[in-house]
Scaffold this motif. Structure first.
Motif, PDB file in Angstrom:
ATOM      1  N   PRO A 132       7.537  -9.736  -6.841  1.00 23.34           N
ATOM      2  CA  PRO A 132       9.061  -9.561  -6.359  1.00 23.34           C
ATOM      3  C   PRO A 132       9.749  -8.264  -7.227  1.00 23.34           C
ATOM      4  O   PRO A 132       9.286  -8.058  -8.312  1.00 23.34           O
ATOM      5  N   GLU A 133      10.719  -7.722  -6.337  1.00 21.95           N
ATOM      6  CA  GLU A 133      11.476  -6.519  -6.892  1.00 21.95           C
ATOM      7  C   GLU A 133      12.116  -7.128  -8.160  1.00 21.95           C
ATOM      8  O   GLU A 133      12.874  -8.281  -8.018  1.00 21.95           O
ATOM      9  N   VAL A 191      16.652  -6.439   2.216  1.00 20.97           N
ATOM     10  CA  VAL A 191      15.536  -7.439   2.058  1.00 20.97           C
ATOM     11  C   VAL A 191      16.010  -8.671   2.332  1.00 20.97           C
ATOM     12  O   VAL A 191      15.202  -9.249   2.940  1.00 20.97           O
ATOM     13  N   SER A 250       1.340  -3.739   5.439  1.00 21.65           N
ATOM     14  CA  SER A 250       2.387  -4.813   5.929  1.00 21.65           C
ATOM     15  C   SER A 250       1.672  -5.310   7.064  1.00 21.65           C
ATOM     16  O   SER A 250       2.122  -6.594   7.247  1.00 21.65           O
ATOM     17  N   LEU A 299      16.826  -6.581  -5.922  1.00 19.25           N
ATOM     18  CA  LEU A 299      16.755  -6.238  -4.607  1.00 19.25           C
ATOM     19  C   LEU A 299      17.916  -5.075  -4.347  1.00 19.25           C
ATOM     20  O   LEU A 299      19.007  -5.294  -4.708  1.00 19.25           O
ATOM     21  N   ASP A 303      12.511 -13.054  -5.316  1.00 19.78           N
ATOM     22  CA  ASP A 303      12.170 -13.568  -6.424  1.00 19.78           C
ATOM     23  C   ASP A 303      12.602 -15.124  -6.403  1.00 19.78           C
ATOM     24  O   ASP A 303      13.895 -15.354  -6.647  1.00 19.78           O
ATOM     25  N   ALA A 322       6.370  -0.928  -1.368  1.00 17.03           N
ATOM     26  CA  ALA A 322       5.587  -2.288  -1.326  1.00 17.03           C
ATOM     27  C   ALA A 322       5.624  -2.827  -0.141  1.00 17.03           C
ATOM     28  O   ALA A 322       6.383  -2.854   0.879  1.00 17.03           O
ATOM     29  N   SER A 362       7.807 -12.161  -0.169  1.00 14.55           N
ATOM     30  CA  SER A 362       7.569 -12.241  -1.672  1.00 14.55           C
ATOM     31  C   SER A 362       8.138 -11.310  -2.488  1.00 14.55           C
ATOM     32  O   SER A 362       8.353 -11.161  -3.764  1.00 14.55           O
ATOM     33  N   LEU A 363       8.823 -10.164  -1.804  1.00 18.01           N
ATOM     34  CA  LEU A 363       9.927  -9.342  -2.516  1.00 18.01           C
ATOM     35  C   LEU A 363      10.954 -10.028  -3.139  1.00 18.01           C
ATOM     36  O   LEU A 363      11.491  -9.355  -4.042  1.00 18.01           O
TER      37      LEU A 363
END
Length: 457
Positions: free
Chosen positions: A381-382, A391, A425, A385, A256, A248, A253-254
């Motif tokens: 989002p993952e 992250v 990225s 994490l 939440d 990703a 934005s990963l």
């Protein structure tokens, strides 16, 4: 079985006060077997577990009579049995709560309160019962409404003699031994090969004439030829390796971030610096690390936060906050925390002495509404994490507040975004503003009261 087998006054009073919806004050003759699913609706009890609970109800009824008669031998037998049972379990069923746990608390609470330190945690003390009573009266899992002055005073750190680790049941030991023997090739049946001699090659080719002069009969175990083995191996299709999923894009934005609604907050029973909050984060029923709030019926998360002494407890009640919802859950002094409350503090606050201000979303924001930084809202989002990827640790240094008291993300504080780790990225970083404000999905700004240029975490 009716509650007549347990102290009616204390048990019923506790149930009325703690679970008014499931156990209305008009209830007199309760069937405890049917009450558990009503007060703990997020748990399902199997037939085996129902049978266990019924047996414990009988045992508790007998123990109550023994206490009334002051039958020391029967009391000692009951306490020893219960203490041994709880040595490897959190609740009577293992980890599931039930109304029978509350019945045990009603019976033994007054008893444990009168025990001396040696009776509690001495060499022959009932360590596990003491721990269990403290857990039932304080844990959000049970959510019992017990005023602090009525709780049994238990110091979990005051242990006179540390008990030995609980031994597994005998049947479990036997199972482990069998598995060990099987793994090492000991104690099992030997594989016998009929017709095999010392010379394997001779055994494979040895034959004798049939009694009737027909085809020769093999006397050894015939092994497949090397060619047959090779053909068989060649026929097996090769498994194609699946291509790795593309990483990703590197982005905040990963993480939440969501609007959360604190329903209530209390002091942590085992840590002076922590609050324990019940927060609606908009999760669907049955989501991992959530439970059902008894008072509202909402799906909620339990969250421990180190804000005690920094934010007044009254400011934690019934308010909207921003929560980080995909950090790996951690257990903090006995209570599992499934999110983090976002707050701001001065950059110079290395000693964490404050002041601290909670990040506040717009008043009309809905619980569960996603929150992102301007220019960094693409991508999902993952789920959780990965702590090894760090992250949160990568992006948190960029979380700050502006001169206008808005919460924002300063990408210049994250060196990894300047590195060319891939076109995705790099393109995302180029399109994003240097400082992106934290906004809800509906477009509202998230702010703090007075701290400018603060650290947000």
């Amino acid at each position: 079985m009716a509650t007549a087998s347990a102290p009616m006054t204390s048990l019923l009073s506790l149930l009325y006060r703690s679970f008014p919806r499931a156990v209305p004050s008009t209830s007199i003759d309760l069937d405890l077997q049917k009450v558990s699913p009503q007060i703990f609706p997020s748990y399902v009890y199997s037939d085996v577990e129902q049978g266990e609970l019924e047996q414990w109800l009988v045992t508790i009824a007998t123990a109550t009579e023994s206490f009334a008669k002051e039958d020391s031998a029967a009391i000692s037998e009951f306490l020893t049995k219960l203490n041994k049972h709880l040595a490897s379990r959190t609740t009577l069923l293992g980890s599931k709560p039930s109304v029978v746990d509350i019945a045990v608390y009603a019976v033994l609470g007054p008893v444990v309160e009168k025990w001396s330190a040696d009776e509690r945690t001495g060499e022959n003390g009932y360590h596990h019962i003491v721990r269990y009573i403290d857990f039932v009266q304080n844990a959000p899992l049970f959510a019992l409404k017990i005023p602090s002055e009525e709780k049994i005073a238990i110091d979990v750190n005051d242990v006179k003699v540390v008990p030995k680790a609980a031994e597994p049941p005998k049947e479990e030991k036997g199972k482990q031994k069998k598995e060990k023997k099987k793994a090492t090739g000991q104690g099992g049946e030997k594989n016998l090969v009929v017709g095999r001699g010392k010379n394997v090659n001779e055994a494979e080719t040895a034959t004798t004439a049939a009694p009737d002069g027909g085809e020769p009969v093999a006397t050894g175990a015939v092994q497949p030829s090397a060619r047959e083995k090779k053909e068989k191996k060649a026929k097996q299709p090769k498994q194609q390796k699946q291509p790795a999923a593309p990483a990703a894009p590197l982005s905040p934005s990963l993480i939440d971030l969501r609007v959360g609604h604190i329903l209530r907050a209390v002091n942590h029973p085992n840590a002076d610096s922590l609050y324990v909050s019940t927060i609606n984060c908009g999760d669907a029923p049955g989501t991992d690390n959530t439970s059902v709030d008894e008072e509202t019926g909402l799906t909620v998360r339990t969250v421990c936060s180190g804000l005690n002494g920094l934010v007044p407890l009254e400011e934690m009640q019934g308010r909207k906050i921003v929560a980080v919802c995909n950090l790996k859950p951690v257990t903090m002094r006995g209570i599992k925390s499934a999110a983090m409350v976002l707050a701001a503090s001065p950059k110079s606050d290395d000693a964490h002495a404050g002041p601290v201000e909670l990040v506040t979303p717009p008043a009309d924001a809905q619980a569960g509404e996603r929150v992102t930084f301007e220019g960094w809202s693409t991508g999902e989002p993952e789920k959780v994490l990965n702590p090894k990827k760090k992250v949160w640790e990568t992006f948190q240094p960029g979380f700050t507040t502006t001169e206008g008291l808005e919460v924002a993300f300063d990408s210049s504080q994250v060196p990894q975004l300047a590195e060319k780790e891939g076109e995705a990225s790099t393109a995302a970083a180029a399109a994003a503003p240097a400082v992106g404000k934290l906004i809800t999905k509906s477009g509202g700004l998230c702010t703090v009261k007075s701290l400018k240029g603060a650290v947000v975490r």
